[in-house]
Design an enzyme around this catalytic site. Sequence first.
Site, PDB file in Angstrom:
ATOM      1  N   GLU A   1      13.795  11.683  -9.308  1.00  0.00           N
ATOM      2  CA  GLU A   1      13.670  11.112  -7.963  1.00  0.00           C
ATOM      3  C   GLU A   1      14.314   9.728  -8.017  1.00  0.00           C
ATOM      4  OE1 GLU A   1       9.760   9.735  -6.601  1.00  0.00           O
ATOM      5  OE2 GLU A   1      10.265  10.479  -4.600  1.00  0.00           O
TER       6      GLU A   1
ATOM      7  N   CYS B   1       9.493   9.641   0.854  1.00  0.00           N
ATOM      8  CA  CYS B   1       9.178  10.826   0.047  1.00  0.00           C
ATOM      9  C   CYS B   1       9.740  12.084   0.691  1.00  0.00           C
ATOM     10  CB  CYS B   1       7.679  10.961  -0.121  1.00  0.00           C
ATOM     11  SG  CYS B   1       6.873  11.269   1.439  1.00  0.00           S
TER      12      CYS B   1
ATOM     13  N   PHE C   1       4.278   1.596  -1.708  1.00  0.00           N
ATOM     14  CA  PHE C   1       4.937   0.498  -0.976  1.00  0.00           C
ATOM     15  C   PHE C   1       5.749   0.989   0.210  1.00  0.00           C
ATOM     16  CE2 PHE C   1       8.598   1.874  -3.476  1.00  0.00           C
ATOM     17  CZ  PHE C   1       9.638   1.681  -2.580  1.00  0.00           C
TER      18      PHE C   1
ATOM     19  N   GLU D   1       0.687  -3.555  -3.821  1.00  0.00           N
ATOM     20  CA  GLU D   1       0.715  -5.011  -4.007  1.00  0.00           C
ATOM     21  C   GLU D   1       2.090  -5.584  -3.659  1.00  0.00           C
ATOM     22  OE1 GLU D   1       0.549  -2.561  -6.128  1.00  0.00           O
ATOM     23  OE2 GLU D   1       0.992  -3.113  -8.211  1.00  0.00           O
ATOM     24  N   ARG D   2       3.081  -4.699  -3.402  1.00  0.00           N
ATOM     25  CA  ARG D   2       4.434  -5.221  -3.121  1.00  0.00           C
ATOM     26  C   ARG D   2       4.595  -5.628  -1.655  1.00  0.00           C
ATOM     27  NH1 ARG D   2       7.524  -0.356  -5.987  1.00  0.00           N
ATOM     28  NH2 ARG D   2       6.506  -0.491  -7.997  1.00  0.00           N
TER      29      ARG D   2
ATOM     30  N   LYS E   1      -6.788   0.391  -1.185  1.00  0.00           N
ATOM     31  CA  LYS E   1      -6.051  -0.399  -2.189  1.00  0.00           C
ATOM     32  C   LYS E   1      -4.568  -0.169  -1.874  1.00  0.00           C
ATOM     33  CE  LYS E   1      -3.870  -0.647  -5.529  1.00  0.00           C
ATOM     34  NZ  LYS E   1      -2.481  -1.213  -5.439  1.00  0.00           N
TER      35      LYS E   1
ATOM     36  N   SER F   1       3.903   7.752  -6.818  1.00  0.00           N
ATOM     37  CA  SER F   1       4.807   8.499  -7.701  1.00  0.00           C
ATOM     38  C   SER F   1       4.028   9.567  -8.483  1.00  0.00           C
ATOM     39  CB  SER F   1       5.483   7.530  -8.665  1.00  0.00           C
ATOM     40  OG  SER F   1       4.492   6.883  -9.435  1.00  0.00           O
TER      41      SER F   1
HETATM   42  P1  NAD Z   1       3.543   3.971  -7.411  1.00  0.00           P
HETATM   43  O1  NAD Z   1       3.053   5.250  -7.976  1.00  0.00           O
HETATM   44  O2  NAD Z   1       4.230   3.008  -8.302  1.00  0.00           O
HETATM   45  O3  NAD Z   1       2.328   3.150  -6.730  1.00  0.00           O
HETATM   46  C1  NAD Z   1       1.430   3.758  -5.857  1.00  0.00           C
HETATM   47  C2  NAD Z   1       0.076   3.070  -5.972  1.00  0.00           C
HETATM   48  O4  NAD Z   1      -0.422   3.241  -7.299  1.00  0.00           O
HETATM   49  C3  NAD Z   1       0.137   1.569  -5.704  1.00  0.00           C
HETATM   50  O5  NAD Z   1      -0.976   1.201  -4.927  1.00  0.00           O
HETATM   51  C4  NAD Z   1       0.076   0.957  -7.099  1.00  0.00           C
HETATM   52  O6  NAD Z   1      -0.563  -0.297  -7.120  1.00  0.00           O
HETATM   53  C5  NAD Z   1      -0.719   1.977  -7.885  1.00  0.00           C
HETATM   54  N1  NAD Z   1      -0.328   2.026  -9.306  1.00  0.00           N
HETATM   55  C6  NAD Z   1       0.913   1.822  -9.811  1.00  0.00           C
HETATM   56  N2  NAD Z   1       0.895   1.945 -11.146  1.00  0.00           N
HETATM   57  C7  NAD Z   1      -0.363   2.233 -11.499  1.00  0.00           C
HETATM   58  C8  NAD Z   1      -1.010   2.489 -12.761  1.00  0.00           C
HETATM   59  N3  NAD Z   1      -0.341   2.469 -13.908  1.00  0.00           N
HETATM   60  N4  NAD Z   1      -2.325   2.776 -12.748  1.00  0.00           N
HETATM   61  C9  NAD Z   1      -3.020   2.810 -11.600  1.00  0.00           C
HETATM   62  N5  NAD Z   1      -2.460   2.569 -10.386  1.00  0.00           N
HETATM   63  C10 NAD Z   1      -1.153   2.295 -10.332  1.00  0.00           C
HETATM   64  O7  NAD Z   1       4.488   4.360  -6.158  1.00  0.00           O
HETATM   65  P2  NAD Z   1       5.394   3.399  -5.272  1.00  0.00           P
HETATM   66  O8  NAD Z   1       6.575   2.981  -6.072  1.00  0.00           O
HETATM   67  O9  NAD Z   1       4.576   2.379  -4.606  1.00  0.00           O
HETATM   68  O10 NAD Z   1       5.866   4.444  -4.147  1.00  0.00           O
HETATM   69  C11 NAD Z   1       6.971   5.290  -4.279  1.00  0.00           C
HETATM   70  C12 NAD Z   1       6.553   6.672  -4.722  1.00  0.00           C
HETATM   71  O11 NAD Z   1       5.613   7.216  -3.802  1.00  0.00           O
HETATM   72  C13 NAD Z   1       7.708   7.659  -4.733  1.00  0.00           C
HETATM   73  O12 NAD Z   1       7.598   8.457  -5.889  1.00  0.00           O
HETATM   74  C14 NAD Z   1       7.488   8.501  -3.483  1.00  0.00           C
HETATM   75  O13 NAD Z   1       8.013   9.807  -3.516  1.00  0.00           O
HETATM   76  C15 NAD Z   1       5.993   8.542  -3.437  1.00  0.00           C
HETATM   77  N6  NAD Z   1       5.523   8.853  -2.094  1.00  0.00           N
HETATM   78  C16 NAD Z   1       5.051  10.111  -1.896  1.00  0.00           C
HETATM   79  C17 NAD Z   1       4.623  10.485  -0.634  1.00  0.00           C
HETATM   80  C18 NAD Z   1       4.104  11.872  -0.391  1.00  0.00           C
HETATM   81  O14 NAD Z   1       3.598  12.097   0.681  1.00  0.00           O
HETATM   82  N7  NAD Z   1       4.196  12.799  -1.316  1.00  0.00           N
HETATM   83  C19 NAD Z   1       4.675   9.565   0.416  1.00  0.00           C
HETATM   84  C20 NAD Z   1       5.152   8.277   0.175  1.00  0.00           C
HETATM   85  C21 NAD Z   1       5.578   7.931  -1.105  1.00  0.00           C
END
Ligand code: NAD
Length: 497
Positions: free
Chosen positions: A383, A281, A149, A176-177, A173, A226
Amino acid sequence: MQVVGHMINGSQFQGQGDRTQDVFNPATGAVTKQVALASKNTVEEAIAAAQAAFPAWRNTPPMKRARVMFRFKQLLEENAEQICRLITDEHGKVLDDAMGELTRGIEVVEYACGGPELLKGEHTKNVGPAIDSWSEFQALGVVAGITPFNFPAMVPMWMFPMALICGNTFILKPSERDPSAPMLVAELLKQAGLPDGVFNVVNGDKEAVDTILEDERVQAVSFVGSTPIAEYIYSQGTANGKRVQALGGAKNHAIVMPDADIDNAVNALMGAAYGSCGERCMAISVVVCVGDKTADELVAKLKPQVASLKIGNGTDTSNEMGPLITKMSQERIQGLITQGVEQGAELVVDGRGIVVDGHENGYFIGGTLFDRVTQEMTVYQEEIFGPVLCVVRAESMQQAMQLIDDHEFGNGTCLFTRDGEAARYFADNIKVGMVGINVPLPVPVAYHSFGGWKRSLFGDLSAHGPDSIRFYTRRKTITQRWPSSGVREGSQFSFPS
Ligand code: NAD
């Protein structure tokens, strides 16, 4: 109420029987739209469209693919304000910050415009008598991107411009937020002349993600999000024979040395810790001060600035920090701050419970500063992904570096110093993927690759830059002989040399 659907084969539609979910404006707490959550059938339809579009796109000359990217870049610039407005309305970040994100995304599109040059292979004439050999980079087929998101425009653009210029077709994909900005970007890509089916967007949740991971037509998956989900995507995707790069979470430390320019460090840390409400991140969430004197001075100078951060709706350009993404995130972070106090950290500025006039239901939290944080505390280990900066006190640079090396994440880090020898030693030895020296957010530019170490990246190749060409292509090496007519060679049973 408007439903943000999917874009499949060049058309937006909602998906038959797909579930839906609320989309919020985090500054007001109001439901503003619904987003469709793709069923297995909907995702399979998108994969089929991408599969059908692949042969023609693969065989489109790279220069023609690049022309689409040139037009796309122009359209992104012309529509920048509208894209940023959508980002701010659904993510909450201030408009300037949304513009920064979009600019960084456009830079990857600019890099992709150089695709014809980047895709040139390697050629050797006469590897043997009348034998020439070359290596070329072939597209993989249908590839997918699953994004978080916190950068609804930039992170998708870390992926698809490079995947497309390499000749692949793509399924995005998004989170969704905040689904509206990626949908507008998809519409612009269509307007830029991209053939239908080459780029498809499916909104959704776990059902959509699992369908992508299980479908054998999908050759590769790029993920950013994450760490627990990154690990899941990597293990499931690779078990199903896919190439996977999965970028995860972070806990980025800065070290402030006793010789650092403290005023510069304070200014840099304010933006790096509290910009985008800490939802980056690459945000700095821990600052390790070498020596008590350094810590005392830094905390004294940070305190008034953190306490006076301007917080409110991101659409008001005088604000420095907007809301968090969800109510759940607000409650989680307030709980973590309480836990920090209970575990003995010194709460210098408390951001809990702030209310923004006229936005009483918004998911706001004030800038928070902890001092005397130690390694075993939850606020140090987890985090937080919010506007919380933890000051840790260390006796030496070695001790500060050991803290970083011992942490599970290794995304970004920064050293504030005036000592070139210390800076060089730090950059050479620290176990982190992206390192800054007096640069608080060392986010690599588009033509370098972006990726962390340890549990911040699963897979071998990082995002954008040269790694992206390797990730989105398969190398093929061809060896060719055209003997002069009439020349015949006998059989050879030894290994060719
Ligand atoms: P998230 O992991 O909750 O979601 C990321 C994606 O995974 C979304 O599209 C979501 O729909 C999907 N997803 C969520 N739960 C799932 C599940 N159980 N099974 C399958 N798919 C699932 O992350 P977020 O809250 O949207 O973003 C924040 C996180 O992203 C933080 O941890 C941040 O550090 C990380 N991030 C990392 C980088 C990097 O370059 N390393 C960059 C941006 C964000």
